[in-house]
Design a protein around this motif. Structure first.
Motif, PDB file in Angstrom:
ATOM      1  N   LEU A 289       0.846  -1.191   0.000  1.00 18.71           N
ATOM      2  CA  LEU A 289       0.000   0.000   0.000  1.00 18.71           C
ATOM      3  C   LEU A 289       0.883   1.242   0.000  1.00 18.71           C
ATOM      4  CD1 LEU A 289      -2.976   0.988   0.184  1.00 18.71           C
ATOM      5  CD2 LEU A 289      -2.682   1.017   2.672  1.00 18.71           C
ATOM      6  N   GLU A 290       0.744   2.048  -1.037  1.00 23.69           N
ATOM      7  CA  GLU A 290       1.459   3.317  -1.132  1.00 23.69           C
ATOM      8  C   GLU A 290       0.419   4.422  -1.268  1.00 23.69           C
ATOM      9  OE1 GLU A 290       4.341   3.247  -4.252  1.00 23.69           O
ATOM     10  OE2 GLU A 290       5.363   1.455  -3.483  1.00 23.69           O
ATOM     11  N   GLY A 291       0.154   5.136  -0.185  1.00 26.19           N
ATOM     12  CA  GLY A 291      -0.960   6.070  -0.184  1.00 26.19           C
ATOM     13  C   GLY A 291      -2.246   5.267  -0.282  1.00 26.19           C
ATOM     14  N   ASP A 292      -3.063   5.557  -1.270  1.00 26.69           N
ATOM     15  CA  ASP A 292      -4.275   4.768  -1.508  1.00 26.69           C
ATOM     16  C   ASP A 292      -4.029   3.613  -2.471  1.00 26.69           C
ATOM     17  OD1 ASP A 292      -5.929   6.341   0.113  1.00 26.69           O
ATOM     18  OD2 ASP A 292      -6.378   7.747  -1.504  1.00 26.69           O
ATOM     19  N   GLU A 293      -2.904   3.638  -3.175  1.00 24.34           N
ATOM     20  CA  GLU A 293      -2.663   2.685  -4.258  1.00 24.34           C
ATOM     21  C   GLU A 293      -2.055   1.372  -3.770  1.00 24.34           C
ATOM     22  OE1 GLU A 293      -1.875   5.386  -8.205  1.00 24.34           O
ATOM     23  OE2 GLU A 293      -0.153   4.948  -6.929  1.00 24.34           O
ATOM     24  N   LEU A 294      -2.448   0.293  -4.425  1.00 18.92           N
ATOM     25  CA  LEU A 294      -1.830  -1.020  -4.216  1.00 18.92           C
ATOM     26  C   LEU A 294      -0.865  -1.267  -5.363  1.00 18.92           C
ATOM     27  CD1 LEU A 294      -5.024  -2.935  -3.095  1.00 18.92           C
ATOM     28  CD2 LEU A 294      -2.999  -2.548  -1.681  1.00 18.92           C
ATOM     29  N   ARG A 295       0.418  -1.415  -5.046  1.00 20.73           N
ATOM     30  CA  ARG A 295       1.454  -1.513  -6.069  1.00 20.73           C
ATOM     31  C   ARG A 295       2.274  -2.788  -5.911  1.00 20.73           C
ATOM     32  NH1 ARG A 295       4.165   3.720  -8.219  1.00 20.73           N
ATOM     33  NH2 ARG A 295       3.736   2.463 -10.079  1.00 20.73           N
TER      34      ARG A 295
ATOM     35  N   HIS B 248      -6.703 -22.075  -2.684  1.00 20.10           N
ATOM     36  CA  HIS B 248      -6.055 -20.900  -2.094  1.00 20.10           C
ATOM     37  C   HIS B 248      -7.130 -19.946  -1.592  1.00 20.10           C
ATOM     38  CE1 HIS B 248      -2.678 -18.004  -1.617  1.00 20.10           C
ATOM     39  NE2 HIS B 248      -3.654 -17.114  -1.787  1.00 20.10           N
ATOM     40  N   THR B 249      -7.016 -19.531  -0.342  1.00 25.42           N
ATOM     41  CA  THR B 249      -7.996 -18.617   0.245  1.00 25.42           C
ATOM     42  C   THR B 249      -7.468 -17.181   0.202  1.00 25.42           C
ATOM     43  OG1 THR B 249      -8.881 -20.317   1.722  1.00 25.42           O
ATOM     44  CG2 THR B 249      -9.306 -18.022   2.310  1.00 25.42           C
ATOM     45  N   PHE B 250      -8.242 -16.323  -0.427  1.00 24.89           N
ATOM     46  CA  PHE B 250      -7.920 -14.904  -0.491  1.00 24.89           C
ATOM     47  C   PHE B 250      -8.715 -14.171   0.577  1.00 24.89           C
ATOM     48  CE2 PHE B 250      -7.035 -16.483  -4.725  1.00 24.89           C
ATOM     49  CZ  PHE B 250      -5.879 -15.816  -5.104  1.00 24.89           C
ATOM     50  N   ARG B 251      -8.038 -13.476   1.468  1.00 29.34           N
ATOM     51  CA  ARG B 251      -8.718 -12.611   2.431  1.00 29.34           C
ATOM     52  C   ARG B 251      -8.876 -11.229   1.813  1.00 29.34           C
ATOM     53  NH1 ARG B 251      -4.936 -14.966   5.759  1.00 29.34           N
ATOM     54  NH2 ARG B 251      -3.822 -12.999   6.111  1.00 29.34           N
ATOM     55  N   GLY B 252     -10.003 -10.593   2.110  1.00 32.55           N
ATOM     56  CA  GLY B 252     -10.267  -9.290   1.507  1.00 32.55           C
ATOM     57  C   GLY B 252     -10.447  -9.390   0.011  1.00 32.55           C
ATOM     58  N   PHE B 253     -11.049 -10.498  -0.441  1.00 32.72           N
ATOM     59  CA  PHE B 253     -11.153 -10.744  -1.877  1.00 32.72           C
ATOM     60  C   PHE B 253     -11.919  -9.625  -2.578  1.00 32.72           C
ATOM     61  CE2 PHE B 253     -12.977 -12.817  -5.685  1.00 32.72           C
ATOM     62  CZ  PHE B 253     -11.785 -13.193  -6.290  1.00 32.72           C
ATOM     63  N   MET B 254     -11.487  -9.306  -3.752  1.00 31.77           N
ATOM     64  CA  MET B 254     -11.971  -8.239  -4.634  1.00 31.77           C
ATOM     65  C   MET B 254     -11.276  -6.908  -4.354  1.00 31.77           C
ATOM     66  SD  MET B 254     -14.062  -9.669  -6.745  1.00 31.77           S
ATOM     67  CE  MET B 254     -15.077  -8.432  -7.527  1.00 31.77           C
ATOM     68  N   SER B 255     -10.578  -6.806  -3.225  1.00 36.27           N
ATOM     69  CA  SER B 255      -9.877  -5.553  -2.928  1.00 36.27           C
ATOM     70  C   SER B 255      -8.374  -5.668  -3.210  1.00 36.27           C
ATOM     71  CB  SER B 255     -10.083  -5.151  -1.465  1.00 36.27           C
ATOM     72  OG  SER B 255      -9.449  -6.074  -0.595  1.00 36.27           O
ATOM     73  N   HIS B 256      -7.915  -6.843  -3.705  1.00 30.04           N
ATOM     74  CA  HIS B 256      -6.509  -7.071  -4.065  1.00 30.04           C
ATOM     75  C   HIS B 256      -5.577  -6.969  -2.863  1.00 30.04           C
ATOM     76  CE1 HIS B 256      -8.336  -6.066  -7.935  1.00 30.04           C
ATOM     77  NE2 HIS B 256      -8.605  -4.869  -7.455  1.00 30.04           N
ATOM     78  N   SER B 257      -6.132  -7.135  -1.657  1.00 30.68           N
ATOM     79  CA  SER B 257      -5.339  -6.954  -0.442  1.00 30.68           C
ATOM     80  C   SER B 257      -5.998  -7.698   0.712  1.00 30.68           C
ATOM     81  CB  SER B 257      -5.245  -5.454  -0.114  1.00 30.68           C
ATOM     82  OG  SER B 257      -4.718  -5.237   1.171  1.00 30.68           O
ATOM     83  N   ASP B 258      -5.185  -8.221   1.618  1.00 30.81           N
ATOM     84  CA  ASP B 258      -5.727  -8.879   2.808  1.00 30.81           C
ATOM     85  C   ASP B 258      -6.544  -7.910   3.661  1.00 30.81           C
ATOM     86  OD1 ASP B 258      -4.693 -11.320   2.194  1.00 30.81           O
ATOM     87  OD2 ASP B 258      -3.027 -11.243   3.619  1.00 30.81           O
ATOM     88  N   SER B 259      -6.110  -6.658   3.706  1.00 31.38           N
ATOM     89  CA  SER B 259      -6.778  -5.717   4.622  1.00 31.38           C
ATOM     90  C   SER B 259      -6.685  -4.295   4.089  1.00 31.38           C
ATOM     91  CB  SER B 259      -6.150  -5.809   6.019  1.00 31.38           C
ATOM     92  OG  SER B 259      -4.739  -5.628   5.937  1.00 31.38           O
ATOM     93  N   TYR B 260      -7.454  -4.004   3.053  1.00 31.98           N
ATOM     94  CA  TYR B 260      -7.466  -2.623   2.555  1.00 31.98           C
ATOM     95  C   TYR B 260      -8.153  -1.740   3.610  1.00 31.98           C
ATOM     96  CZ  TYR B 260      -7.334   1.250  -0.645  1.00 31.98           C
ATOM     97  OH  TYR B 260      -7.043   2.464  -1.207  1.00 31.98           O
TER      98      TYR B 260
END
Length: 476
Positions: A193-199, A417-429
């Motif tokens: 997470l860089e600012g609001d962006e996921l990079r 494979h289990t994705f947490r926070g699925f659809m947000s591309h991050s475990d914890s946006y």
């Protein structure tokens, strides 16, 4: 008609009228001649009459349309419905042969010519939109996910001992399933997470290469076009890393052709490092029915290997659809569509920012994503845990399609494979949000109607939350 038939026609109708008709015919034929000579998208679009003339000329070259043809094989281009035949312009044989989708069909010179011309015109468009050094491409009658699978299966023959595919996370099921379907083990690299962006977490990718061993890695599978706040992968750095470690690099460019930024990233990645193939959807980029993709690359030999991996013949429909579309638009018409899309992206950004502010939310700052935008929904969720998902349902029932509402904490298991926070591309946006995209073909009217309905839905949900809160206090 040919010149001999025009001469014969002069004995029936005034020669001056026939010559005028002959000149009109030649104007159509000249456009077709330029296409055959150059193999490029015409600068100006063709009329429907020119396109239909061209397609009819191709169709009569296929054996199923020969006068007096006697077919005794199992695949003779027979069609029971005249409606189906007209829908396909009587180009029934498809493309390729059993051993190669790019091969010429002896029974179908017209369909084979259609296939070659389509690939040539599409290659011209890829160069026009920013990937100037692309060497080869072909249209495949599969959507993006299965086309990626075909690329991975081709690499298997080059790297038979490789088991893993390194994949910077993007929450789109077909991307993940494309690797599993090909029989490989995806190694998911979480974004930073860089600012609001996921990079792209480049250090994590490098650690995985060292941990697994380059020889055991089939490829790096990166992404350009994606839903905000996820932004395109750092292609230049990944390409350099792949070249350094002799690891292939496949890019999912699903709807990136319409973005000069995404295409520039691919061009730069290939210039400074290694990109073996990049895959893009036909429907998302060229406004045609779902069912086709373009597989392209900088090494013509490797692109040919991929085309030969496709088993059997293939439907010509995706090739026919995209060729008709590009001949209709012309290069100038397609560039105009791309320019309008970019302008409407700015308009959508302004409208979402204004709407977000009026509801105590904010437009997430994602300057590296050139197509998709995201608006926070933290205040909405604070009033009601179910309000975020309810907003998505309300928008859909009010005919707002394509807007994605992303709540916190959703889990999804795909292929074990289990994705947490699925659809947000991050475990914890940090917050729930709503996505909207400015894709090719969008209009200002689409944006205005969406904003108006979104505003109304949010006001309704807040009003319901306030009523529920008042009732709760009264009960207490």
């Amino acid at each position: 008609m040919n010149s001999e038939n025009f001469l014969l026609s002069e004995k029936i109708v005034s020669p001056s009228y026939i010559r005028q008709g002959s000149q009109a015919r030649r104007s159509h034929e000249q456009l077709i001649r330029h296409l055959l000579e150059q193999g490029k998208c015409p600068e100006e679009g063709w009329s429907e009459s020119t396109i239909e003339l061209f397609l009819n000329e191709l169709a009569v070259m296929d054996s199923n349309n020969f006068l007096g043809n006697c077919g005794v094989g199992e695949r003779e281009g027979r069609v029971a419905s005249s409606l189906v035949a007209r829908r396909h312009y009587r180009l029934i044989h498809g493309i390729g042969r059993s051993g190669d989708i790019a091969a010429i069909q002896p029974k179908a010179a017209g369909s084979s010519l259609l296939n070659k011309l389509t690939n040539s015109v599409v290659l011209d468009i890829l160069r026009l939109t920013g990937v100037r050094s692309v060497a080869s491409c072909f249209v495949v009658p599969m959507a993006t996910g299965m086309s990626l699978t075909l690329c991975f299966l081709t690499l298997r023959h080059r790297r038979p001992n490789a088991r893993y595919i390194i994949w910077p996370r993007i929450d789109q099921k077909s991307c993940f399933k494309s690797m599993i379907t090909a029989g490989f083990e995806p190694v998911v690299v979480e974004n930073v997470l860089e600012g609001d962006e996921l990079r792209t977490d480049l250090e994590a990718v490098e650690r995985k290469i060292e941990e697994l061993g380059a020889e055991n890695i089939l490829c790096v599978h990166s992404t350009t076009s994606c839903f905000a706040p996820r932004v395109p992968d750092r292609l230049e750095e990944l390409s350099t890393m792949c070249a350094k470690n002799n690891i292939p690099h496949i890019v999912n460019n699903a709807y990136g052709v319409q973005s000069s930024k995404c295409m520039h990233l691919i061009q730069q990645g290939a210039r400074v490092g290694r990109i073996d193939a990049f895959v893009q959807s036909l429907d998302k980029n060229f406004m045609v029915p779902v069912g086709g993709a373009i597989i392209a690359g900088f090494d013509e030999v490797f692109v040919q290997e991929i085309s030969k991996m496709y088993p059997g013949r293939a439907s010509a429909s995706p090739s026919l659809d995209v060729l008709i579309t590009l001949l209709t638009l012309g290069a100038s018409g397609y560039k105009k569509c791309l320019s309008e899309r970019k302008d409407i992206y700015s308009f959508l950004s302004q409208e979402l920012k204004s709407l977000a502010s009026s509801h105590g939310e904010r437009l997430l700052h994602t300057p590296h994503n050139p197509i998709s935008l995201a608006m926070s929904l933290g205040g909405l969720q604070a009033g009601n845990d179910k309000a975020v998902t309810q907003l998505g349902s309300m928008l859909f029932t009010r005919q707002v399609s394509g807007a994605r509402v992303i709540p916190l904490g959703k889990e999804q298991t795909i292929g074990g494979h289990t994705f947490r926070g699925f659809m947000s591309h991050s475990d914890s946006y940090p917050c729930p949000y709503l996505n909207a995209a400015s894709a090719v073909g969008i209009t200002r009217e689409d944006v205005s109607a969406c904003i108006k309905r979104l505003d109304k839905c949010m006001r309704t949900l807040k009003k319901e939350a306030n009523i529920a809160g008042s009732l709760s206090l009264q009960t207490f």
